[in-house]
Design a protein around this motif. Structure first.
Motif, PDB file in Angstrom:
ATOM      1  N   GLN A   1       0.862  -1.180   0.000  1.00  0.00           N
ATOM      2  CA  GLN A   1       0.000   0.000   0.000  1.00  0.00           C
ATOM      3  C   GLN A   1       0.897   1.227   0.000  1.00  0.00           C
ATOM      4  O   GLN A   1       1.838   1.326   0.795  1.00  0.00           O
ATOM      5  CB  GLN A   1      -0.890   0.013   1.243  1.00  0.00           C
ATOM      6  N   VAL A   2       0.614   2.188  -0.889  1.00  0.00           N
ATOM      7  CA  VAL A   2       1.373   3.423  -0.940  1.00  0.00           C
ATOM      8  C   VAL A   2       0.918   4.298   0.223  1.00  0.00           C
ATOM      9  O   VAL A   2      -0.259   4.619   0.358  1.00  0.00           O
ATOM     10  CB  VAL A   2       1.171   4.158  -2.285  1.00  0.00           C
ATOM     11  N   ILE A   3       1.860   4.662   1.072  1.00  0.00           N
ATOM     12  CA  ILE A   3       1.541   5.479   2.237  1.00  0.00           C
ATOM     13  C   ILE A   3       1.800   6.945   1.947  1.00  0.00           C
ATOM     14  O   ILE A   3       1.039   7.815   2.361  1.00  0.00           O
ATOM     15  CB  ILE A   3       2.366   5.020   3.466  1.00  0.00           C
ATOM     16  N   GLU A   4       2.874   7.222   1.219  1.00  0.00           N
ATOM     17  CA  GLU A   4       3.211   8.598   0.915  1.00  0.00           C
ATOM     18  C   GLU A   4       3.879   8.652  -0.444  1.00  0.00           C
ATOM     19  O   GLU A   4       4.625   7.752  -0.822  1.00  0.00           O
ATOM     20  CB  GLU A   4       4.167   9.153   1.981  1.00  0.00           C
ATOM     21  N   ARG A   5       3.649   9.704  -1.172  1.00  0.00           N
ATOM     22  CA  ARG A   5       4.257   9.898  -2.473  1.00  0.00           C
ATOM     23  C   ARG A   5       4.993  11.236  -2.439  1.00  0.00           C
ATOM     24  O   ARG A   5       4.386  12.255  -2.127  1.00  0.00           O
ATOM     25  CB  ARG A   5       3.189   9.913  -3.557  1.00  0.00           C
ATOM     26  N   THR A   6       6.292  11.200  -2.736  1.00  0.00           N
ATOM     27  CA  THR A   6       7.098  12.410  -2.725  1.00  0.00           C
ATOM     28  C   THR A   6       7.652  12.625  -4.122  1.00  0.00           C
ATOM     29  O   THR A   6       8.211  11.701  -4.720  1.00  0.00           O
ATOM     30  CB  THR A   6       8.271  12.275  -1.727  1.00  0.00           C
TER      31      THR A   6
END
Length: 177
Positions: free
Chosen positions: A6-11
């Protein structure tokens, strides 16, 4: 085994300011310069070595430590105390006389090494008998590959090859659409 992610954060990608990475850049630079200096020094030393006897003399003169390793089997790619180093294993077989110098600097993980083969022994008779068929097959496969390469080189030498630059340009234009 399956994994669920699961993608938690995208930077977003960015070039960090020098202040953020200055220590890492400095460390990488220092390491690169040290590796280059070690490589240069090792090549200089190996250029001064004509025989295996020069190895010990030059090591002492330059305050270098000589490490002896236990004997190892050429069928492996590992050297006791150093780990995986298949290039050295291959080169040990090319040393004509023992003791003999491997006439090029060997490098791994940023380190430069100079090797001397001090002893060489034949495998025990039972080991040779068990490996004989695979050795012969490996040898024949190598000879077949050499013959095939020579055959192809001969064909290339006799062939008249022309390159149609217009066709290359048309194919490049078609593939870019």
């Amino acid at each position: 085994a399956p994994f669920l992610v699961q993608v938690i954060e995208r930077t977003a990608s960015r070039i960090p300011p020098l202040k953020e990475i200055e220590a890492r850049v400095r460390d990488a630079y220092v390491r690169a310069m040290a590796e280059a200096a070690a490589r240069t020094e090792a090549r200089k030393l190996i250029g001064q070595m004509k025989t295996a006897a020069d190895f010990k003399r030059l090591a002492e003169t330059n305050n270098l430590t000589i490490h002896n390793v236990d004997s190892f089997d050429r069928s492996t790619s590992s050297i006791p105390g150093l780990g995986e180093f298949p290039e050295v294993i291959d080169e040990t077989g090319t040393v004509a006389t023992v003791p003999g110098l491997i006439e090029r600097v060997m490098e791994r993980d940023g380190n430069s090494y100079i090797f001397v083969v001090t002893t060489r022994s034949n495998p025990p008779e039972e080991a040779w008998k068990s490996a004989k068929d695979s050795f012969i097959e490996e040898y024949l496969a190598g000879r077949r590959a050499q013959a095939w390469t020579r055959y192809l080189e001969g064909l290339k030498a006799k062939a008249k090859i022309t390159i149609d630059a217009d066709q290359l340009a048309n194919n490049a234009a078609d593939s870019s659409m």
